[in-house]
Structure formats: C-alpha cells, structure tokens
Design a protein around this motif. Structure first.
Motif, PDB file in Angstrom:
ATOM      1  N   SER A 153       0.838  -1.194   0.000  1.00  0.00           N
ATOM      2  CA  SER A 153       0.000   0.000   0.000  1.00  0.00           C
ATOM      3  C   SER A 153       0.870   1.240   0.000  1.00  0.00           C
ATOM      4  N   GLY A 154       0.331   2.275  -0.590  1.00  0.00           N
ATOM      5  CA  GLY A 154       1.064   3.525  -0.700  1.00  0.00           C
ATOM      6  C   GLY A 154       1.544   3.717  -2.119  1.00  0.00           C
ATOM      7  N   ALA A 155       1.178   4.834  -2.735  1.00  0.00           N
ATOM      8  CA  ALA A 155       1.472   5.065  -4.150  1.00  0.00           C
ATOM      9  C   ALA A 155       2.973   5.023  -4.426  1.00  0.00           C
ATOM     10  N   GLU A 156       3.760   5.729  -3.627  1.00  0.00           N
ATOM     11  CA  GLU A 156       5.192   5.784  -3.894  1.00  0.00           C
ATOM     12  C   GLU A 156       5.835   4.407  -3.767  1.00  0.00           C
ATOM     13  N   GLU A 205      -9.875   5.093  -3.484  1.00  0.00           N
ATOM     14  CA  GLU A 205      -8.805   5.209  -2.491  1.00  0.00           C
ATOM     15  C   GLU A 205      -7.742   4.135  -2.695  1.00  0.00           C
ATOM     16  N   SER A 206      -8.153   2.955  -3.123  1.00  0.00           N
ATOM     17  CA  SER A 206      -7.204   1.868  -3.360  1.00  0.00           C
ATOM     18  C   SER A 206      -6.330   2.153  -4.573  1.00  0.00           C
ATOM     19  N   SER A 207      -6.953   2.600  -5.645  1.00  0.00           N
ATOM     20  CA  SER A 207      -6.219   2.783  -6.893  1.00  0.00           C
ATOM     21  C   SER A 207      -5.188   3.905  -6.782  1.00  0.00           C
ATOM     22  N   VAL A 208      -5.543   5.023  -6.147  1.00  0.00           N
ATOM     23  CA  VAL A 208      -4.556   6.101  -6.016  1.00  0.00           C
ATOM     24  C   VAL A 208      -3.403   5.686  -5.110  1.00  0.00           C
ATOM     25  N   SER A 249      -9.609   5.064 -11.754  1.00  0.00           N
ATOM     26  CA  SER A 249     -10.133   5.165 -10.393  1.00  0.00           C
ATOM     27  C   SER A 249     -10.781   3.871  -9.931  1.00  0.00           C
ATOM     28  N   LYS A 250     -10.753   2.857 -10.782  1.00  0.00           N
ATOM     29  CA  LYS A 250     -11.383   1.582 -10.469  1.00  0.00           C
ATOM     30  C   LYS A 250     -10.336   0.493 -10.246  1.00  0.00           C
ATOM     31  N   VAL A 251     -10.763  -0.580  -9.606  1.00  0.00           N
ATOM     32  CA  VAL A 251      -9.908  -1.745  -9.408  1.00  0.00           C
ATOM     33  C   VAL A 251     -10.686  -2.992  -9.804  1.00  0.00           C
ATOM     34  N   GLY A 271      -3.124   4.441 -12.014  1.00  0.00           N
ATOM     35  CA  GLY A 271      -3.860   4.914 -10.845  1.00  0.00           C
ATOM     36  C   GLY A 271      -3.024   5.491  -9.736  1.00  0.00           C
ATOM     37  N   ALA A 272      -1.824   4.944  -9.524  1.00  0.00           N
ATOM     38  CA  ALA A 272      -0.999   5.377  -8.390  1.00  0.00           C
ATOM     39  C   ALA A 272      -0.629   6.848  -8.534  1.00  0.00           C
ATOM     40  N   ASP A 273      -0.922   7.632  -7.517  1.00  0.00           N
ATOM     41  CA  ASP A 273      -0.721   9.082  -7.615  1.00  0.00           C
ATOM     42  C   ASP A 273      -0.503   9.641  -6.213  1.00  0.00           C
ATOM     43  N   PRO A 274       0.765   9.899  -5.831  1.00  0.00           N
ATOM     44  CA  PRO A 274       1.035  10.381  -4.467  1.00  0.00           C
ATOM     45  C   PRO A 274       0.340  11.689  -4.126  1.00  0.00           C
ATOM     46  N   VAL A 275       0.160  12.564  -5.115  1.00  0.00           N
ATOM     47  CA  VAL A 275      -0.505  13.842  -4.845  1.00  0.00           C
ATOM     48  C   VAL A 275      -2.000  13.624  -4.627  1.00  0.00           C
TER      49      VAL A 275
END
Length: 717
Positions: A61-64, A122-125, A179-181, A343-347
């Motif tokens: 978990s965590g975008a970065e 929330e999961s995808s980002v 934005s989907k999983v 989807g992963a986007d830290p901002v």
C-alpha cells in the motif's frame, strides 16, 4: 495489447519464468531492507530471482512504494511484464464503511455500489489494482466469524449486492478508468457452510442446495464481469476447493463461462496435504493445476514442482501456458502493459484518502445499515435529555471491524464524540470499561450515572478480533461482564438503551429488558456520528436484517427460508410429535428482513395484475398500498416473497424474490408496484436442471420475512 501479442510474450518466456507468474508473494518480500526479507525467504525456500519475477504481490500500500516496486520489477523482468498489486479491501480502504453484513442490512444496492466505488478510488490512487472482494458466501451460522464479511443468508439479496459491488469496484472499463480496481469473487465455493460454524472446516451440502442457495451469488458477480475468483479453504464432497476440478473446470469455466484467472486463498494449495488428498507438495501442485488454479498465494508448490511435472508429462506445459495467459490477460485488462503505474498518484492520494466527502458517504451508509431491534417509545431522544454514556464501546475507536486493513482507530468518530457533539446534556463515563472485566470503579461510576441521568446509553459488543477470519465462537452471547454491567445499570436506571457493536448476530436474551436496542454492527470511520444521528432522531432508522438473530445458540443454524417437514410445527404447535424444540421456539428472535423505525407503516391490500399465467416468460406486477400512520418521514423496505406450494423437491416456506425502498412522508399513503419475473420461480430439480413447474404459488408482501399478512395466489398453467 492484443491476445496475439500476449501469446508472443508467452512463447518467449522460459518455463521457469512462466511458473514464477503463477506465484503470489506478500509485501514482506519487497521491503527495501534485504535483511528483512531473509526470514520470509527461508520460510518459503525461494531466492531473489523468484521474488523478482513473482507474478503478483499481496498487501502493498502507498502510491510511492507501489510505484517503486513496479519500477524495479519491470527493470528486472526480461519481458517487461508488469506486476499486479492485490489486497483485502473488504469494506473500505482508509475510509472505513460498515462491515459487509451491515451493508447487507441497508437493503440498498446504491449504497453498496457507492461504498465499492469509493473503496476503489482510495485503493487505486494508493497503487492497488485488485481487491479480494466481494465475499459472496451465503451464511446461516453466526458462530462462524466470517459472517461479518458476507451480506447475509439469502441467495437473492446476496446476488443483488454481488452485482452492485462488482459494478462499484470495476466501473465500465478498467483500462480507461484508473479510479477503479478489479474485483475478486470469493470463496468458491460454499465456504459459509462450514460445519459447526468453525472456520476452515468441512462443508457438507447436497448438490441441489449448493446450486440453489450458494452458487447464485457467485454467478451473479461473474455475470457482472468480476475479473478474478478465489478458491475456498473447505472441502466439497470431500475434495478441497483448490484441487476441485468439478468446481473450477466444470462449473466455473464451462457452466458459468468464467474466462479470468483463479487464485488460491492463502496457502490453500499446500494445505491439501493436511486435508489428506495430497501426499506431498508435488501432488498438491498437480491437483491444483489440473483443477485450474492459476495463482498460488504464499506457498511454493508450483514453484518447486511444476517443472518436474512438465518433464513427466507435456500436458502440464499446456496447463501452465493457459494459466499464464489468463494472468497476462488480467494485467492487460487493467492496462498495466501501457501504464504499469496505473492509478498510483502520491498527490491525489493525499487529496482523496479519508476526504470530507468520503467521510460523509461513510456516515450516511452507516446510518442506513443500523437496525433498530427494540424501542418501547424511548427513541428518538431529545437533545435536552440528560444522558449517561457508559460501556466498553463508548470511547473506543474499535468500531471498524476485523478487515479494516488501513483504517486507524484515531481517525474514527467514537460513540462518545458523536453523542457529545449532538446532545446538550451528555455525560461520558470517566472510568473506561473493559470488554471482559468490570472494575469496582467502573461499576460504581456506571450506577451513579444511572441515578443522576434520565437515560443510560450502554455501548456494548465485541472487539474487532472477536469476529472475522479465525474468529468462530461457540457462545454468541455478550461477554458476561457486559451482561453484569447491563443488569447493574438496569436495576437503577430509568431508561436504558443498548448500542451494539459487533460482527455477527448475537443471542441477546440477557439484555432483552432494554428500553431500546440499536444494532450498529461495526459501523466504520463515521460510526459515532451515525449512532448519534439515529438516537437523536435526525435520521429515521431504515436498516433491515440480512441475517436472522437466534433466540439462543441451540437453534443455530436458524434462517427464514426453511423447507417444511412431514410434521410441521405450525400444524399442531402444542403437540409433542412435531418438528420443534422442547425448550425454545423454532423461530429466530429477530428474523431476516426485520427492523423498526420511528414511523408506523401499514400495508393495505395486495393485487396482482394477472392471477393466472400461461408462460414462464411472463412478468407479474404485484401492487400494495403503504400508509404511514405517523408524523415521521421514513424509508420503508417492502419485501416480496413467494412459496411454491408443490414442487419436485421440497420447497422453502418462503423465498425473497424482490424488494424496493419507498420514501414516505408523515401520514402519506402510497401505492407501489413490484415486478416478479415468473422465470425467477425456477428451482433446481432432481436432475440438477433449473425450471419452473406449473401449479400454485403464494405471493406474499410485508415488512419482513415473518410479517407477511398480504397473500395472493398465482397459478401457472
């Protein structure tokens, strides 16, 4: 990427690279510190090369972090195949919604779809690609801890929620909508039927029951487009699911036409040795690959033995290639080949996680999920009422439930915070109560507050670890210390309201003298605000049970859609030689579909637009009139049940076949119509085919599965 391109990649892969695609490892193997990986590597007896090429990863978990792992993965993969991140996002990622059993009590497909959609965002980002949800195991035994993950005891209701969850998680196009999983259907099949309610235990159901009660919700999710299916831990007909060729080749692939990959549950392939159907890991690998299990979660039977099996028989290379293709097709469906960081986007992660709008949705859905079980007129409370709040669940953030993986206690609105913000005269006990032990100080303060205030709100229930996986209980009463606390307060207090925080139906006999009982379940991040809004009447409770509450554990399993017996209790309830207990009713304390509101709604009249039909292709319109006989605005869940009076097999006394939620203003009378497709009267015949028989059917409408006074007869010629 086209299928031909995926096949080209597979042709270029070495046999070992293909086998690695079938392995799923946990996030422990992808830490930055190599020393931290030593223990897990020794446990599974794998090397860094295998770790670098394992096809999917669990629990990152965590975008970065996800982006960093993906970058290293692709750089080290000679074919530039991306990895795929999966996790248990069961009822929310960081914004935690009510547990699935509570979501079932909303009877709202829209609410469930909204929960899944927000969870997906929330999961995808945060870098995830797939959630191990929905869990669609039909549940009848509250001793089983995992009832909290299911939406309930009814195949029709579960099927409706299955479609809603898949739609919410996946949307219309996973490749385009970041934005989907992807959704994973679990646990195939009938895990909820564990004997004795003991987790991981044997399941022994007839094929008729399996097909009619357990399989429909799985199929509904698959028909809705779910991308992955997970095996169950249990056996069916003595065969563990992870090696059950009939379940996965014949039923899932051939009958349900499922084209995606199948994943084992944690270590389930190797556990076939414990089941006694495999002598060793090699035999377990053979059984699983022949059954069609494509991904092995957290054991290495495939990694160690598939190549050996291929050397002995080339057919296993064909099975391996099939499995790899299905895995690559799922990665392609997610758009990972074009955008491995999808989807992963830290901002954006900081913007959307636990946002105000997500909290608001969590609160509203929690309000819809709560079921008012008892009310002698004490509710709703006035904001001026002098209220004492006591009990072990009063001030704790433990309102999220066992599967709130990313949820944080300090982000939860406690019941104390919710009531204190709403009421003008709320006193919260200063001595914190324990779930399992009353101190002299906590009891004395509770009794003193009971004397000093008009109403005591007792917040009781389970800790999060008391329900969920590996949390079966033979005694489903509240802990004795909480019963003692209730009795001490009840003896003094003018009025007592119990708010329950729990993950399963409970035996509530010991607190039956409460003036009000609100079943709040594990309501999630906004639980305290939702409880307060209902207790103070800002929200009229609309939740209805999706799983029956027993009188006591001796009745279990107790569920509404039972078949009749040759000596039915109703025919002679005072006789001994009928199907009954000597010491307790046959019926649930609170039946499926039950729930109170602050309004009183009367059901007046029932009519069918046709009472005789000639074809199973027809639809019947069922009309009833609702009359809100109070001043309160309310939401009424109108439930439609049927009974097939004569069948080729014994038919249930009632089966849910439709429902709708109706908003009623104070004193409003409204006519509503529900549609019944005659094809939905079909059932599994002795030859295992589905069909509808000519004959008479009772059509029943009411507020729950017990109060069905409106009945009409439908004749199918």
């Amino acid at each position: 990427m086209q299928k031909a391109e995926l096949l080209t990649i597979i042709e270029k892969m070495s046999p070992k690279e293909k086998v690695d695609q079938l392995l799923q490892l946990s996030a422990d193997f992808y830490t930055d510190d190599a020393e931290d990986r030593t223990g897990p590597m020794e446990t599974l007896d794998i090397n860094e090369t295998t770790i670098a090429n394992a096809g999917t990863i669990l629990g990152v978990s965590g975008a970065e972090k996800a982006m960093g792992i993906q970058k290293n993965y692709i750089e080290n993969n000679s074919h530039k195949i991306p990895t795929m991140f999966m996790a248990d996002i069961i009822h929310g990622f960081r914004t935690i919604f009510p547990i699935p059993l509570a979501l079932g009590c909303t009877w709202s497909k829209e609410a469930v779809e909204e929960m899944a959609s927000i969870s997906a965002l929330e999961s995808s980002v945060s870098g995830l690609h797939l959630t191990f949800s929905p869990m669609l195991d039909l549940v009848r035994d509250p001793r089983w801890g995992r009832v909290m993950e299911s939406t309930g005891e009814d195949p029709y209701l579960n099927s409706e929620f299955a479609k809603a969850m898949v739609t919410g998680y996946q949307g219309d196009d996973l490749k385009e909508d970041m934005s989907k999983v992807a959704a994973c259907v679990k646990h195939f099949a009938a895990y909820g039927g564990a004997i004795g309610g003991r987790d991981y235990n044997t399941v022994d159901v007839s094929e008729t029951t399996l097909r009619e009660k357990y399989l429909p919700s799985y199929q509904a999710a698959i028909d809705a487009g779910a991308k992955l299916v997970m095996t169950a831990f249990n056996t069916i007909e003595g065969i563990p699911a992870s090696g059950n060729k009939k379940l996965f080749r014949d039923v899932l692939r051939d009958e349900f036409n499922f084209k995606g990959p199948v994943i084992s549950d944690w270590a389930a392939i190797k556990e076939m040795i414990n089941h006694g159907v495999a002598a060793d890991e090699k035999e377990a690998a053979r059984l699983a690959i022949e059954a069609g299990v494509d991904i092995e979660m957290m054991t290495t039977c495939y990694d160690k033995h598939l190549l050996e099996l291929i050397d002995e028989d080339p057919k296993y290379m064909d099975l391996l290639d099939e499995a790899v293709l299905r895995i690559l097709e799922l990665k392609n469906d997610l758009g990972l080949f074009e955008n491995p960081y999808r989807g992963a986007d830290p901002v954006k992660e900081k913007e959307v996680i636990l946002s105000a709008s997500h909290r608001e949705s969590a609160r509203k859905i929690a309000e819809k999920s709560m079921v008012l079980l008892e009310n002698n007129g004490i509710l709703p409370l006035s904001q001026e009422t002098a209220i004492a709040l006591v009990g072990p669940k009063a001030t704790t953030g433990d309102l999220m439930g066992a599967w709130s993986w990313q949820g944080k206690f300090d982000e939860v609105v406690t019941i104390a915070k919710g009531l204190s913000a709403k009421g003008k005269n709320v006193t919260v006990a200063s001595v914190e109560s324990d779930l399992f032990e009353n101190t002299t100080e906590s009891l004395e303060e509770a009794k003193q507050l009971a004397k000093e205030n008009e109403v005591v709100v007792l917040a009781l229930g389970e800790a999060d670890w008391m329900s969920g996986e590996a949390a079966s209980r033979s005694d489903i009463r509240l802990p004795q210390s909480q019963i003692d606390l209730f009795n001490e307060v009840r003896a003094i207090a003018k009025k007592v309201i119990v708010v329950l925080i729990n993950g399963r139906p409970l035996d509530l006999t010991a607190i039956s003298e409460a003036d009000g009982i609100l079943e709040a379940w594990f309501p999630g991040t906004e639980g305290g605000n939702a409880v307060a809004n209902i207790l103070f009447g800002d929200v009229n409770p609309s939740g209805r049970l999706s799983m029956s509450f027993p009188e006591n554990v001796g009745q279990v399993p107790v569920y509404y859609n039972t078949e009749n017996t040759g000596r039915p209790y109703e025919s002679a309830p005072d006789e001994k030689y009928v199907s009954k207990y000597l010491d307790v009713s046959n019926y649930a304390k609170y039946p499926f579909g039950y729930g109170l509101s602050f309004a009183k709604v009367a059901y007046e009249g029932i009519a069918l637009n046709k009472e005789t039909i000639d074809s199973s292709d027809e639809t019947v319109e069922v009309t009833v009139t609702l009359h809100n006989q109070s001043e309160e605005t309310t939401i009424e869940t109108v439930q439609l049940y049927v009974r097939d009076l004569v069948g080729k097999t014994a038919r249930p006394l009632k089966e849910l076949k439709g429902f709708t939620q109706v908003a009623l203003a104070g004193n409003e009378r409204k006519e509503i119509t529900l549609s019944l497709a005659v094809k939905d009267l079909a059932y599994v015949h002795p030859d295992l085919t589905w069909s509808v028989d000519p004959g008479e059917f009772h059509i029943m409408v009411g507020p729950n599965s017990r109060e069905l006074d409106l009945v009409k007869t439908l004749v199918l010629k």
